[in-house]
Design a protein around this motif. Structure first.
Motif, PDB file in Angstrom:
ATOM      1  N   TRP A   1       0.822  -1.185   0.000  1.00  0.00           N
ATOM      2  CA  TRP A   1       0.000   0.000   0.000  1.00  0.00           C
ATOM      3  C   TRP A   1       0.871   1.255   0.000  1.00  0.00           C
ATOM      4  N   ILE A   2       1.968   1.224   0.722  1.00  0.00           N
ATOM      5  CA  ILE A   2       2.841   2.401   0.790  1.00  0.00           C
ATOM      6  C   ILE A   2       3.383   2.736  -0.595  1.00  0.00           C
ATOM      7  N   TYR A   3       3.779   1.712  -1.352  1.00  0.00           N
ATOM      8  CA  TYR A   3       4.281   1.978  -2.705  1.00  0.00           C
ATOM      9  C   TYR A   3       3.172   2.529  -3.597  1.00  0.00           C
ATOM     10  N   VAL A   4       2.011   1.903  -3.571  1.00  0.00           N
ATOM     11  CA  VAL A   4       0.900   2.336  -4.427  1.00  0.00           C
ATOM     12  C   VAL A   4       0.503   3.763  -4.075  1.00  0.00           C
ATOM     13  N   PHE A   5       0.433   4.085  -2.785  1.00  0.00           N
ATOM     14  CA  PHE A   5       0.091   5.440  -2.357  1.00  0.00           C
ATOM     15  C   PHE A   5       1.104   6.445  -2.916  1.00  0.00           C
ATOM     16  N   GLY A   6       2.392   6.139  -2.765  1.00  0.00           N
ATOM     17  CA  GLY A   6       3.429   7.029  -3.282  1.00  0.00           C
ATOM     18  C   GLY A   6       3.381   7.152  -4.795  1.00  0.00           C
ATOM     19  N   HIS A   7       3.099   6.038  -5.473  1.00  0.00           N
ATOM     20  CA  HIS A   7       2.993   6.028  -6.932  1.00  0.00           C
ATOM     21  C   HIS A   7       1.886   6.976  -7.391  1.00  0.00           C
ATOM     22  N   GLU A   8       0.714   6.813  -6.810  1.00  0.00           N
ATOM     23  CA  GLU A   8      -0.427   7.646  -7.205  1.00  0.00           C
ATOM     24  C   GLU A   8      -0.223   9.101  -6.777  1.00  0.00           C
ATOM     25  N   TYR A  48       7.874   6.323 -12.026  1.00  0.00           N
ATOM     26  CA  TYR A  48       8.927   5.361 -12.334  1.00  0.00           C
ATOM     27  C   TYR A  48      10.322   5.983 -12.304  1.00  0.00           C
ATOM     28  N   PHE A  49      10.397   7.308 -12.272  1.00  0.00           N
ATOM     29  CA  PHE A  49      11.718   7.945 -12.193  1.00  0.00           C
ATOM     30  C   PHE A  49      11.825   8.989 -11.091  1.00  0.00           C
ATOM     31  N   PHE A  50      10.741   9.408 -10.502  1.00  0.00           N
ATOM     32  CA  PHE A  50      10.777  10.430  -9.449  1.00  0.00           C
ATOM     33  C   PHE A  50      10.610   9.757  -8.087  1.00  0.00           C
ATOM     34  N   PRO A  51      11.671   9.680  -7.282  1.00  0.00           N
ATOM     35  CA  PRO A  51      11.602   8.996  -5.980  1.00  0.00           C
ATOM     36  C   PRO A  51      10.933   9.888  -4.924  1.00  0.00           C
ATOM     37  N   LEU A  52       9.618   9.873  -4.903  1.00  0.00           N
ATOM     38  CA  LEU A  52       8.836  10.784  -4.059  1.00  0.00           C
ATOM     39  C   LEU A  52       9.242  10.731  -2.599  1.00  0.00           C
ATOM     40  N   TYR A  53       9.351   9.544  -2.021  1.00  0.00           N
ATOM     41  CA  TYR A  53       9.670   9.454  -0.597  1.00  0.00           C
ATOM     42  C   TYR A  53      11.067   9.988  -0.301  1.00  0.00           C
ATOM     43  N   ALA A  54      12.010   9.774  -1.198  1.00  0.00           N
ATOM     44  CA  ALA A  54      13.360  10.319  -1.015  1.00  0.00           C
ATOM     45  C   ALA A  54      13.327  11.842  -1.087  1.00  0.00           C
ATOM     46  N   VAL A  55      12.557  12.380  -2.019  1.00  0.00           N
ATOM     47  CA  VAL A  55      12.438  13.833  -2.151  1.00  0.00           C
ATOM     48  C   VAL A  55      11.770  14.428  -0.912  1.00  0.00           C
ATOM     49  N   LEU A  56      10.738  13.774  -0.410  1.00  0.00           N
ATOM     50  CA  LEU A  56      10.081  14.250   0.817  1.00  0.00           C
ATOM     51  C   LEU A  56      11.038  14.216   2.001  1.00  0.00           C
ATOM     52  N   LEU A  57      11.850  13.174   2.089  1.00  0.00           N
ATOM     53  CA  LEU A  57      12.846  13.080   3.158  1.00  0.00           C
ATOM     54  C   LEU A  57      13.849  14.221   3.070  1.00  0.00           C
ATOM     55  N   VAL A  58      14.310  14.529   1.874  1.00  0.00           N
ATOM     56  CA  VAL A  58      15.247  15.647   1.684  1.00  0.00           C
ATOM     57  C   VAL A  58      14.593  16.955   2.119  1.00  0.00           C
ATOM     58  N   ALA A  59      13.330  17.161   1.740  1.00  0.00           N
ATOM     59  CA  ALA A  59      12.620  18.386   2.121  1.00  0.00           C
ATOM     60  C   ALA A  59      12.475  18.504   3.631  1.00  0.00           C
ATOM     61  N   ALA A  84      17.813   4.212   2.058  1.00  0.00           N
ATOM     62  CA  ALA A  84      16.700   3.265   2.187  1.00  0.00           C
ATOM     63  C   ALA A  84      15.510   3.708   1.335  1.00  0.00           C
ATOM     64  N   ALA A  85      15.205   5.004   1.347  1.00  0.00           N
ATOM     65  CA  ALA A  85      14.080   5.513   0.555  1.00  0.00           C
ATOM     66  C   ALA A  85      14.338   5.344  -0.938  1.00  0.00           C
ATOM     67  N   TYR A  86      15.564   5.598  -1.362  1.00  0.00           N
ATOM     68  CA  TYR A  86      15.869   5.448  -2.779  1.00  0.00           C
ATOM     69  C   TYR A  86      15.889   3.971  -3.183  1.00  0.00           C
ATOM     70  N   ALA A  87      16.405   3.125  -2.304  1.00  0.00           N
ATOM     71  CA  ALA A  87      16.391   1.679  -2.576  1.00  0.00           C
ATOM     72  C   ALA A  87      14.946   1.176  -2.670  1.00  0.00           C
ATOM     73  N   PHE A  88      14.068   1.685  -1.822  1.00  0.00           N
ATOM     74  CA  PHE A  88      12.645   1.351  -1.881  1.00  0.00           C
ATOM     75  C   PHE A  88      12.085   1.731  -3.253  1.00  0.00           C
ATOM     76  N   GLU A  95      10.154  -4.047  -9.637  1.00  0.00           N
ATOM     77  CA  GLU A  95       9.142  -5.097  -9.496  1.00  0.00           C
ATOM     78  C   GLU A  95       7.851  -4.747 -10.234  1.00  0.00           C
ATOM     79  N   ILE A  96       7.423  -3.499 -10.128  1.00  0.00           N
ATOM     80  CA  ILE A  96       6.160  -3.113 -10.757  1.00  0.00           C
ATOM     81  C   ILE A  96       6.288  -3.085 -12.278  1.00  0.00           C
ATOM     82  N   LEU A  97       7.502  -2.819 -12.773  1.00  0.00           N
ATOM     83  CA  LEU A  97       7.705  -2.811 -14.227  1.00  0.00           C
ATOM     84  C   LEU A  97       7.613  -4.210 -14.831  1.00  0.00           C
ATOM     85  N   LYS A  98       7.673  -5.239 -14.004  1.00  0.00           N
ATOM     86  CA  LYS A  98       7.517  -6.610 -14.488  1.00  0.00           C
ATOM     87  C   LYS A  98       6.051  -6.948 -14.781  1.00  0.00           C
ATOM     88  N   THR A  99       5.142  -6.104 -14.302  1.00  0.00           N
ATOM     89  CA  THR A  99       3.713  -6.326 -14.526  1.00  0.00           C
ATOM     90  C   THR A  99       3.218  -5.377 -15.613  1.00  0.00           C
TER      91      THR A  99
END
Length: 158
Positions: A1-8, A48-59, A84-88, A95-99
């Motif tokens: 859910w955390i990934y999907v939330f960040g994606h959307e 797929y290219f903007f690491p939202l959680y990493a950017v939020l952490l930096v902010a 860790a955020a960027y690795a996430f 993984e999501i690109l495999k679907t």
């Protein structure tokens, strides 16, 4: 859910950047979607290219450093959490690109692959110098030089 939330949420952020409005937002563990008044390939492919959680952490760290000088005592923790955020981001994007993703198929697979690769490369080329204090233009020059060398070698092999 955390990934999907960040994606959307990334779709939402980029919709706002391009002046659009969000009409509907849904995120659940099995998937999600956003309905917006504006779309383009950047909005579609941004998760797929903007690491939202990493950017939020930096902010958050930047704001905390302005008020409480976090850089003095928490820089190591910041880099650990940022890694860790960027690795996430990278791991779950892989993984999501495999679907089958409508974001990808709507833009075309080859075009999407190129934009996603270049977007992730640019995030690193820009973020690493900014976060480490290196000169951004020098780093961009090194990146362009390395790419030129690689393309030259490939051309010589052909």
């Amino acid at each position: 859910w955390i990934y999907v939330f960040g994606h959307e949420l990334t779709h939402v952020v980029w919709t706002w950047i391009f002046g659009g409005r969000v009409k509907r937002f849904q995120a659940a563990s099995h998937g999600g979607h956003v309905i917006t008044t504006k779309t383009n390939f950047i909005i579609a492919l941004a998760p797929y290219f903007f690491p939202l959680y990493a950017v939020l952490l930096v902010a958050v760290f930047f704001i905390g450093d302005l008020f409480w000088q976090w850089r003095r005592g928490y820089l190591t923790w910041f880099y650990l959490l940022l890694g860790a955020a960027y690795a996430f981001h990278v791991t779950l994007t892989w993984e999501i690109l495999k679907t089958r993703q409508t974001d990808i198929t709507s833009q075309g697979r080859l075009f999407s692959a190129v934009i996603i690769f270049l977007g992730n490369a640019m995030v690193l080329v820009i973020a690493i110098p900014l976060l480490t204090g290196l000169d951004l233009f020098h780093t961009l020059g090194l990146w362009l030089d390395c790419n030129h060398r690689i393309l030259h070698r490939v051309a010589n092999m052909l």
